[in-house]
Each structure stands twice: as structure tokens, then as C-alpha cells.
Design a protein around this motif. Structure first.
Motif, mmCIF file in Angstrom:
data_model
loop_
_atom_site.group_PDB
_atom_site.id
_atom_site.type_symbol
_atom_site.label_atom_id
_atom_site.label_comp_id
_atom_site.label_asym_id
_atom_site.label_seq_id
_atom_site.Cartn_x
_atom_site.Cartn_y
_atom_site.Cartn_z
ATOM 1 N N HIS A 64 -9.667 0.098 -12.628
ATOM 2 C CA HIS A 64 -10.030 -0.442 -11.310
ATOM 3 C C HIS A 64 -9.111 -1.582 -10.859
ATOM 4 O O HIS A 64 -9.453 -2.301 -9.908
ATOM 5 C CB HIS A 64 -11.488 -0.932 -11.298
ATOM 6 N N GLU A 65 -7.963 -1.746 -11.468
ATOM 7 C CA GLU A 65 -7.086 -2.857 -11.110
ATOM 8 C C GLU A 65 -6.055 -2.427 -10.073
ATOM 9 O O GLU A 65 -5.203 -1.569 -10.332
ATOM 10 C CB GLU A 65 -6.346 -3.397 -12.332
ATOM 11 N N ALA A 66 -6.108 -3.015 -8.894
ATOM 12 C CA ALA A 66 -5.082 -2.800 -7.883
ATOM 13 C C ALA A 66 -3.973 -3.833 -8.081
ATOM 14 O O ALA A 66 -4.221 -4.932 -8.590
ATOM 15 C CB ALA A 66 -5.679 -2.928 -6.487
ATOM 16 N N PRO A 67 -2.736 -3.507 -7.703
ATOM 17 C CA PRO A 67 -1.653 -4.481 -7.887
ATOM 18 C C PRO A 67 -1.820 -5.688 -6.978
ATOM 19 O O PRO A 67 -2.335 -5.582 -5.862
ATOM 20 C CB PRO A 67 -0.399 -3.687 -7.523
ATOM 21 N N ALA A 126 0.835 -1.212 0.000
ATOM 22 C CA ALA A 126 0.000 0.000 0.000
ATOM 23 C C ALA A 126 0.862 1.251 0.000
ATOM 24 O O ALA A 126 0.565 2.219 -0.714
ATOM 25 C CB ALA A 126 -0.933 -0.005 1.210
ATOM 26 N N LEU A 127 1.944 1.264 0.783
ATOM 27 C CA LEU A 127 2.812 2.430 0.845
ATOM 28 C C LEU A 127 3.522 2.654 -0.475
ATOM 29 O O LEU A 127 3.651 3.785 -0.951
ATOM 30 C CB LEU A 127 3.813 2.257 1.990
ATOM 31 N N GLN A 128 3.956 1.566 -1.124
ATOM 32 C CA GLN A 128 4.630 1.699 -2.412
ATOM 33 C C GLN A 128 3.675 2.223 -3.489
ATOM 34 O O GLN A 128 4.053 3.091 -4.290
ATOM 35 C CB GLN A 128 5.215 0.346 -2.829
ATOM 36 N N VAL A 129 2.465 1.722 -3.497
ATOM 37 C CA VAL A 129 1.475 2.213 -4.463
ATOM 38 C C VAL A 129 1.160 3.678 -4.190
ATOM 39 O O VAL A 129 1.064 4.503 -5.106
ATOM 40 C CB VAL A 129 0.192 1.348 -4.412
ATOM 41 N N ASN A 130 1.042 4.035 -2.913
ATOM 42 C CA ASN A 130 0.772 5.421 -2.550
ATOM 43 C C ASN A 130 1.912 6.337 -2.963
ATOM 44 O O ASN A 130 1.691 7.493 -3.327
ATOM 45 C CB ASN A 130 0.544 5.508 -1.036
ATOM 46 N N ALA A 131 3.150 5.824 -2.945
ATOM 47 C CA ALA A 131 4.295 6.609 -3.374
ATOM 48 C C ALA A 131 4.287 6.858 -4.878
ATOM 49 O O ALA A 131 4.938 7.787 -5.354
ATOM 50 C CB ALA A 131 5.594 5.907 -2.971
ATOM 51 N N ILE A 132 3.558 6.036 -5.624
ATOM 52 C CA ILE A 132 3.488 6.199 -7.080
ATOM 53 C C ILE A 132 2.304 7.065 -7.481
ATOM 54 O O ILE A 132 2.451 8.036 -8.229
ATOM 55 C CB ILE A 132 3.378 4.824 -7.782
ATOM 56 N N VAL A 133 1.116 6.745 -6.988
ATOM 57 C CA VAL A 133 -0.092 7.416 -7.460
ATOM 58 C C VAL A 133 -0.742 8.315 -6.406
ATOM 59 O O VAL A 133 -1.727 8.994 -6.698
ATOM 60 C CB VAL A 133 -1.139 6.392 -7.958
ATOM 61 N N GLN A 153 14.587 7.704 -4.357
ATOM 62 C CA GLN A 153 14.026 8.993 -4.770
ATOM 63 C C GLN A 153 12.502 9.043 -4.744
ATOM 64 O O GLN A 153 11.919 10.131 -4.781
ATOM 65 C CB GLN A 153 14.508 9.346 -6.179
ATOM 66 N N VAL A 154 11.861 7.874 -4.711
ATOM 67 C CA VAL A 154 10.391 7.852 -4.738
ATOM 68 C C VAL A 154 9.831 7.382 -3.397
ATOM 69 O O VAL A 154 9.192 8.146 -2.663
ATOM 70 C CB VAL A 154 9.872 6.970 -5.890
ATOM 71 N N VAL A 155 10.074 6.125 -3.053
ATOM 72 C CA VAL A 155 9.461 5.568 -1.842
ATOM 73 C C VAL A 155 10.073 6.162 -0.576
ATOM 74 O O VAL A 155 9.350 6.495 0.365
ATOM 75 C CB VAL A 155 9.565 4.028 -1.820
ATOM 76 N N GLY A 156 11.408 6.287 -0.548
ATOM 77 C CA GLY A 156 12.050 6.813 0.662
ATOM 78 C C GLY A 156 11.536 8.175 1.074
ATOM 79 O O GLY A 156 11.074 8.358 2.211
ATOM 80 N N PRO A 157 11.581 9.181 0.192
ATOM 81 C CA PRO A 157 11.052 10.502 0.571
ATOM 82 C C PRO A 157 9.562 10.492 0.898
ATOM 83 O O PRO A 157 9.112 11.218 1.791
ATOM 84 C CB PRO A 157 11.335 11.354 -0.671
ATOM 85 N N HIS A 158 8.788 9.662 0.184
ATOM 86 C CA HIS A 158 7.355 9.590 0.481
ATOM 87 C C HIS A 158 7.125 8.970 1.864
ATOM 88 O O HIS A 158 6.250 9.427 2.616
ATOM 89 C CB HIS A 158 6.633 8.763 -0.586
ATOM 90 N N PHE A 159 7.914 7.964 2.202
ATOM 91 C CA PHE A 159 7.819 7.347 3.527
ATOM 92 C C PHE A 159 8.112 8.381 4.610
ATOM 93 O O PHE A 159 7.406 8.448 5.631
ATOM 94 C CB PHE A 159 8.797 6.177 3.612
ATOM 95 N N GLU A 160 9.131 9.216 4.396
ATOM 96 C CA GLU A 160 9.439 10.255 5.376
ATOM 97 C C GLU A 160 8.268 11.221 5.530
ATOM 98 O O GLU A 160 7.943 11.647 6.648
ATOM 99 C CB GLU A 160 10.699 11.015 4.936
ATOM 100 N N HIS A 161 7.628 11.573 4.411
ATOM 101 C CA HIS A 161 6.468 12.473 4.478
ATOM 102 C C HIS A 161 5.333 11.841 5.278
ATOM 103 O O HIS A 161 4.711 12.505 6.126
ATOM 104 C CB HIS A 161 5.995 12.813 3.069
#
Length: 480
Positions: free
Chosen positions: A213-216, A193-200, A349-357
Motif C-alpha cells: 500500500h505504499e505510494a511513492p 502519477a504518469l511516471q508511476v503509471n508507466a511502471i505499474v 523506452q518506458v515513460v515516453g511511449p506510455h505518454f504517447e499512449h
């Protein structure tokens, strides 16, 4: 009652309902804004349906063409055969208000109307002022102006704008936060969920029409290759369109360069300018416009009092870090190859900074021994003497009422590292250095945030000390 087909949005619906049902005996104005794909139109169409109101969505066109479209819509709503031929917008607006004296009126994508005829806000100002409860031509119209061009919508009520001081509701429809987004996507696994949230991010439309409507499933990479990196899918070019939707943006290459610099980890004004090989003064205006558009956010380092810039839309970060550097390869259909080579950048550059946020959002909402932080940001704990500066991912401060100001928590966030007592000692040093800067650290909680877990020694240390908090993904998602 909110229609059953609307997911969440309880706060927004309650505000709109209170506006529509206000007993005030005068014409009232609401301004509803938010970036595209957040569900504003969905909400406002439902509101118009519930209250039998007039709903009109503008499109980019000439003033004459927009006026014709408006006349057709007004005629259909009032049950008049054919269309109503208005000579100008003044006549059109007065006619609508005269015939909808106690109804809800929604003008969606209002910036297109102001672009077609800049006098429309002034006409509305005159009508609002002239249809007060104390006037003979009183009106109980509930007028909603909505739009996605954030820079334009932000100016409707600002400065010397005609409508300044006239609105009784100024509502911004935000993306879902990470918890709501997980529910909306229906993803059980918190790491996925966190990785998907970091993308979209939390944009609702990206879950529906954009990915059908397709979730990974278990294989995130397969979903990314098929649903994000494929040139044939709608999400592929969406990050670029977010810029083109903003009327204030002319030189898209310059703005993408600014976003790319921030996505690469350059968060200060000087760092962004240096990455672009420009002077800091050259990027002042693009930074201001991007902030107005809510594509970036500015945070203030609470210790050094300097501005830090972050990309506010996760899809833009993903585009700038992963897609833009390999655009020609992606357009050739080599998504598999691009994704295989992007693992390290995706994490850093994507998941790490989003996780910090997300961790900072947790700290802002968390109850720190009976208190809530009023300010949460990343910052620098300056070293004294032989001490070295320590970058701190999460600094949570109490209100400024007390002196010295209390430091509720300092935190470190690691997405892909198992955290150990070394990380705890680093936080202890940061806390001590912040104490020397004049903060009250007697009850400061040392918070360690990890997407990969904690080793046994650190877990034991946290069990012994109530001022050490370990935050894993389930806790970030509300104990899921």
C-alpha cells in the motif's frame, strides 16, 4: 448496491448485477475474463456474497483432485456434512445445477477446470440447452465462468466452441486508466502519477499487496529501488509470471524476446523480426498469442494501413527495458546502481511511449469541436515531391461516413521537452501532407502534448488560433 469496499468498477458491477437479477425464466451464462491482478475475484466474491451464490475457485490440479475439491465446496454450500464424492464432472455439474435451480453460481479460474477435463464446456452446453424455459426441467441458474488465461477464455465463445452463442454477458475486466489509477494510488502530482503509471499501469493489486500500500513520495527513484527492483519484493518477478500464467505459452524465452523487441521501439512486424534476427514468418504465432493474451495490442497506421504493435502492460515494458538487461545485477542486490544508469532508457523506452499512449487515449475521448474520433493511432504523413515523411504521434479521424474523410486532429507528444513553435510548424507540415493524401483538413486541430510545458511564443500562438491546442499533464488528467 455495490459494496463500499470496491473501488470504482461501476460499469462492471452494473453489468454483473443486471445479469444476476435478470427476470429471464431460463438458465443464463456469463463469461468474465481479464488478466490476473485486475480484481475479478474480488468482484465475483462480492457478487456471490450479495446474492448468496455458490463460489468456487479452481486451482491447477488433476481432474480427480479438482473433482474432490469441487465436491467439498458443493457440500459446504448445500450444508451437507463432509464431502460429496462425484464419479465424474458430468455428475458433479448436474448435481450442482439441480440443487441451485434459481441461484448464482460462479466458477472462477475456469481454464484450470477445462485443462483438468476438456469435456466440461460440452457438459455445460448440454445443460444450458436442456434447462430452457420451455423445458420441463427449466432453470433460473445464473452461471458465471471466469478466468485469467485470456487465450483460453477468448476461445470459450469463439468459432465452433460448445458454448458459442450461449452467453448473455461477455465481460472483460480491464486495468484502470491513468486517471482512475492516479485516484487509486492517491497521487496528487500529475508528473509523478504518469511516471508511476508507466511502471505499474492500472493493475489494482500492484497498489495493495505488491507494494504494501505504499505510494511513492517526492523521490520516485527511492520507491522504485525499494518496491520494484528489490528481489525480495513481489513485484520484482511479476512481469515474468504474467507469461507463465498463459497456458498457450511454451517457449518463454521466445516470447520475452518478442516483447523486448517491441519495448525497444520496434513496432512493425519486420522491425521486430529484424531485431530478433528472425524471419517475419517466425514471429507470426507469438504475436498472435501475445495479442490474444492482451499483453500486446495491435494498432493500425490509418494512413499506410500497416500494423503497429505495442506492449499493452506497462510493467512488462519496464521489465524488458530496465530490468531484464540488468537481471544478474539486480539479483545481486545492486538496484541503486541499475537505476542510476537507467535514466535515459526509462525516459525514452518506458515513460515516453506510455505518454504517447495516454495522449492517444485523450484524443479518443476528447470533444473535437462537437465531434469524437472513431479512430486514433500513430502514423506516417508521407512526403510528396521533396517533402520528407513525418512521424505523427496522434492522428484522430472522424467516422468514414463523409468523403473525403475528415482529419479531426494531428498531434505531437513530447514527455521531456519544452515544446516550441518548431513543433507547431512540424504539425502544420504533417497536416498539409495528409491533405494531399485525400483527407479533409479544413478544421484540423493541431494538438501539442507535453510533459515539460510550452515556451511563451508557442503559448501566444495557441492563444491566437483556436485550431491549436496545448495539452499539459493537468489537462491529460481531466483538469486536475
Amino acid at each position: 448496491m455495490k459494496p463500499a469496499h470496491i473501488f470504482d468498477r461501476d460499469r462492471e458491477w452494473a453489468a454483473l448485477r443486471a445479469f444476476a437479477e435478470s427476470p429471464s425464466p431460463e438458465m443464463r451464462l456469463a463469461v468474465v475474463s481479464g488478466r490476473r491482478r485486475q480484481g475479478k475475484t474480488f468482484l465475483l466474491q462480492a457478487l456471490a456474497d450479495v446474492y448468496g451464490g455458490f463460489y468456487f475457485v479452481a486451482v491447477e490440479s488433476t481432474s480427480a483432485d479438482a473433482l474432490r475439491q469441487f465436491g467439498t465446496a458443493v457440500a459446504a454450500y448445500l450444508g451437507v456434512p463432509g464431502t460429496l464424492a462425484f464419479a465424474n464432472w458430468d455428475e458433479a455439474i448436474v448435481h450442482l445445477l439441480d440443487h441451485c435451480g434459481d441461484r448464482l453460481i460462479v466458477l472462477d479460474e475456469f481454464p484450470y477446470l477445462t485443462k483438468a477435463d476438456p469435456s466440461i464446456p460440452s457438459i455445460l452446453q448440454r445443460e444450458i440447452d436442456g434447462r430452457g424455459a420451455h423445458r420441463a426441467a427449466g432453470s433460473r441458474v445464473r452461471l458465471v465462468l471466469a478466468g485469467s488465461a485470456m487465450s483460453v477464455m477468448g476461445r470459450l465463445l469463439a468459432g465452433q466452441a460448445p458454448l458459442r452463442g450461449r452467453a448473455s454477458l461477455d465481460l472483460v475486466v480491464q486495468p484502470f486508466d491513468h486517471r482512475l489509477a492516479r485516484r487509486f494510488w492517491g497521487i496528487e502530482d500529475t508528473r509523478l502519477a504518469l511516471q508511476v503509471n508507466a511502471i505499474v499501469g492500472g493493475t489494482p493489486a500492484y497498489r495493495t499487496g505488491f507494494v504494501d500500500h505504499e505510494a511513492p513520495g517526492d523521490d520516485l527513484g527511492d520507491w522504485v529501488v525499494r518496491r520494484v527492483l528489490d528481489p525480495a519484493v513481489p513485484l520484482f518477478r511479476e512481469a515474468r509470471y504474467l507469461l507463465t500464467n498463459e497456458m498457450e505459452i511454451r517457449d518463454e524465452a521466445l516470447y520475452h524476446a518478442v516483447l523486448g523487441a517491441i519495448a525497444a521501439g520496434n513496432n512493425t512486424r519486420g522491425g521486430i523480426a529484424g531485431h530478433m534476427e528472425r524471419k517475419a514468418t517466425d514471429i507470426a504465432h507469438p504475436l498472435a498469442v501475445l495479442e490474444d493474451c492482451r499483453l500486446i495490442r495491435r494498432e493500425i497506421d490509418p494512413i499506410r494501413k500497416r500494423s503497429l504493435f505495442r506492449v499493452a502492460e506497462p510493467l512488462v515494458t519496464f521489465y524488458e527495458a530496465i530490468m531484464r538487461p540488468a537481471w544478474s545485477l539486480l539479483e545481486r542486490g545492486w538496484a541503486d546502481r541499475v537505476w542510476r544508469g537507467a535514466g535515459a532508457r526509462f525516459a525514452a523506452q518506458v515513460v515516453g511511449p506510455h505518454f504517447e499512449h495516454v495522449c492517444r487515449e485523450f484524443a479518443l475521448a476528447h470533444d473535437w469541436n462537437g465531434e469524437y474520433a472513431t479512430e486514433v493511432a500513430a502514423g506516417i504523413a508521407p512526403g510528396g515531391g521533396r517533402g520528407q515523411n513525418i512521424e505523427v504521434d496522434v492522428i484522430a479521424l472522424a467516422p468514414q461516413d463523409d468523403h473525403p474523410r475528415r482529419l479531426l486532429s494531428v498531434g505531437e507528444a513530447k514527455w521531456s521537452q519544452t515544446m516550441n513553435v518548431g513543433h507547431l510548424k512540424r504539425l502544420e507540415q504533417a497536416r498539409d501532407q495528409l491533405h494531399t493524401r485525400g483527407l479533409d483538413t479544413r478544421d484540423t486541430v493541431l494538438a501539442l502534448y507535453s510533459g515539460a510545458g510550452f515556451d511563451p511564443e508557442l503559448t501566444e500562438a495557441a492563444a491566437r488560433d483556436p485550431r491549436v491546442l496545448l495539452v499539459d499533464l493537468p489537462l491529460l488528467y481531466g483538469g486536475a
